[in-house]
Design an enzyme around this catalytic site. Sequence first.
Site, PDB file in Angstrom:
ATOM      1  N   TYR A 281       0.862  -1.181   0.000  1.00  0.00           N
ATOM      2  CA  TYR A 281       0.000   0.000   0.000  1.00  0.00           C
ATOM      3  C   TYR A 281       0.895   1.227   0.000  1.00  0.00           C
ATOM      4  CZ  TYR A 281       1.262   0.768   4.851  1.00  0.00           C
ATOM      5  OH  TYR A 281       1.976   1.012   5.989  1.00  0.00           O
TER       6      TYR A 281
ATOM      7  N   SER B 202       5.590   8.477   7.189  1.00  0.00           N
ATOM      8  CA  SER B 202       6.279   9.268   8.215  1.00  0.00           C
ATOM      9  C   SER B 202       7.769   8.969   8.273  1.00  0.00           C
ATOM     10  CB  SER B 202       5.620   9.082   9.581  1.00  0.00           C
ATOM     11  OG  SER B 202       5.902   7.817  10.108  1.00  0.00           O
TER      12      SER B 202
ATOM     13  N   THR C  24       2.899   5.775  11.676  1.00  0.00           N
ATOM     14  CA  THR C  24       3.317   5.279  12.990  1.00  0.00           C
ATOM     15  C   THR C  24       4.841   5.171  13.127  1.00  0.00           C
ATOM     16  OG1 THR C  24       3.092   2.981  12.266  1.00  0.00           O
ATOM     17  CG2 THR C  24       1.186   3.977  13.331  1.00  0.00           C
ATOM     18  N   ASP C  25       5.565   5.159  11.999  1.00  0.00           N
ATOM     19  CA  ASP C  25       7.021   4.935  12.088  1.00  0.00           C
ATOM     20  C   ASP C  25       7.715   6.005  12.944  1.00  0.00           C
ATOM     21  OD1 ASP C  25       6.704   2.763  10.450  1.00  0.00           O
ATOM     22  OD2 ASP C  25       7.760   3.599   8.729  1.00  0.00           O
TER      23      ASP C  25
ATOM     24  N   LYS D  37       6.996   2.772  19.240  1.00  0.00           N
ATOM     25  CA  LYS D  37       6.553   1.712  18.333  1.00  0.00           C
ATOM     26  C   LYS D  37       7.407   0.479  18.594  1.00  0.00           C
ATOM     27  CE  LYS D  37       5.335   0.676  13.567  1.00  0.00           C
ATOM     28  NZ  LYS D  37       5.253   1.153  12.168  1.00  0.00           N
TER      29      LYS D  37
ATOM     30  N   GLU E  80      28.454   1.125  34.081  1.00  0.00           N
ATOM     31  CA  GLU E  80      29.686   0.488  33.574  1.00  0.00           C
ATOM     32  C   GLU E  80      30.583   1.504  32.886  1.00  0.00           C
ATOM     33  OE1 GLU E  80      29.228  -3.486  31.688  1.00  0.00           O
ATOM     34  OE2 GLU E  80      27.100  -3.170  32.055  1.00  0.00           O
TER      35      GLU E  80
HETATM   36  N1  ASP Z   1       5.499   3.724   7.094  1.00  0.00           N
HETATM   37  C1  ASP Z   1       4.208   4.141   7.593  1.00  0.00           C
HETATM   38  C2  ASP Z   1       4.356   5.543   8.138  1.00  0.00           C
HETATM   39  O1  ASP Z   1       4.957   5.701   9.160  1.00  0.00           O
HETATM   40  C3  ASP Z   1       3.728   3.183   8.628  1.00  0.00           C
HETATM   41  C4  ASP Z   1       2.450   3.569   9.347  1.00  0.00           C
HETATM   42  O2  ASP Z   1       1.870   4.620   9.210  1.00  0.00           O
HETATM   43  O3  ASP Z   1       1.988   2.732  10.148  1.00  0.00           O
HETATM   44  O4  ASP Z   1       3.878   6.454   7.529  1.00  0.00           O
END
Ligand code: ASP
Length: 328
Positions: free
Chosen positions: A27, A60, A93-94, A166, A284
């Site tokens: 996608y 992202s 989400t990245d 994430k 350490e």
């Molecule tokens: N690669 C996508 C983004 O970060 C993954 C996502 O949205 O879950 O835009």
Amino acid sequence: MTAPRILVLGTGGTIAGAGASATGAAYRPGGLALEAMLGNLAALGLAAELVPQEVARIGSQDMGWPQWQALHAACTGALADPAIDGVIITHGTDTAEETAFLLDLTLPTHKPIVLVGAMRAADAVGADGMRNFANAVKVASYGRASWRGVMLVMGDAVLAARDARKAATSSIDAFRSFPRGPLARVTPSGLDWFGPPHRLGGAARHPFPDALPRVAILTAGAGMDEQPVTALLGIGCKGMVLAGMGQGNAPACVIAALAEAAAAGVPVVRSTRVDEGIVDRNVEVDDDALGFVAARALGPAKARVLLMVLIANGITKPAAVQAAFDGG
Ligand code: ASP
């Protein structure tokens, strides 16, 4: 009672993803325009007036300074606008945790600002974006969501920007919260907070910079040598984040090269490549002697965001950088 007005800033990501097939893996993040995405949501009967503003339509992984500037400016405008009650940012989400944390560091907290994403494209079978968005509307419309800093809604969990991470590449339950657990549980019809707001009177913690310096993350690996440190300094890195082994460790030659960098005035933050855990000072590695900073609970990606903001604001001395990493 009038419906809350929520500014929706679209940036793309999987929540706006479009695929060739509802059951295939491939996608394009951001394939769907924000207006079209909100059109799909109209059937949900959300109790809010949504004001769309498309900032970007990207995955992202391509998020960076131009989009961060645009998001910060739009949020600043919304915070000052009495006609806007809250802000939702639709985001991949990245790097959602990086954007959320940057905004959390540089914005005041008197209205809710909520990032939301999805793990399945908008047209995939079992897509999670609509549910997540409806949950985000619930949080952003809710006055008592203020004073909690920037938040991330994924699934039915509300996570603080500083804690969200994430942790899975493809499962719907992809985010974890560390060291604190989720702030709240949310559904489209209910919202339960697990604690009181923690940033009452919360002004921005740091000014939003005019530019961000180059700060690199160096991941430690067994048997590596110090040449990557030399190379990163050679391309003008103004700060270094070590994604170290365990408690932020690295081979002795790497630690020595980083200590030279620190002695030359380049802030060096020791973080960990381990999924979860606190990196403490002087365990350490002798941070006091070598001039290093311990990242505490921040993982490498967020440690880099904070270090960029600090350096941009002229904070580079190890003690002052450490104080910022220690703070809330
Ligand atoms: N690669 C996508 C983004 O970060 C993954 C996502 O949205 O879950 O835009």
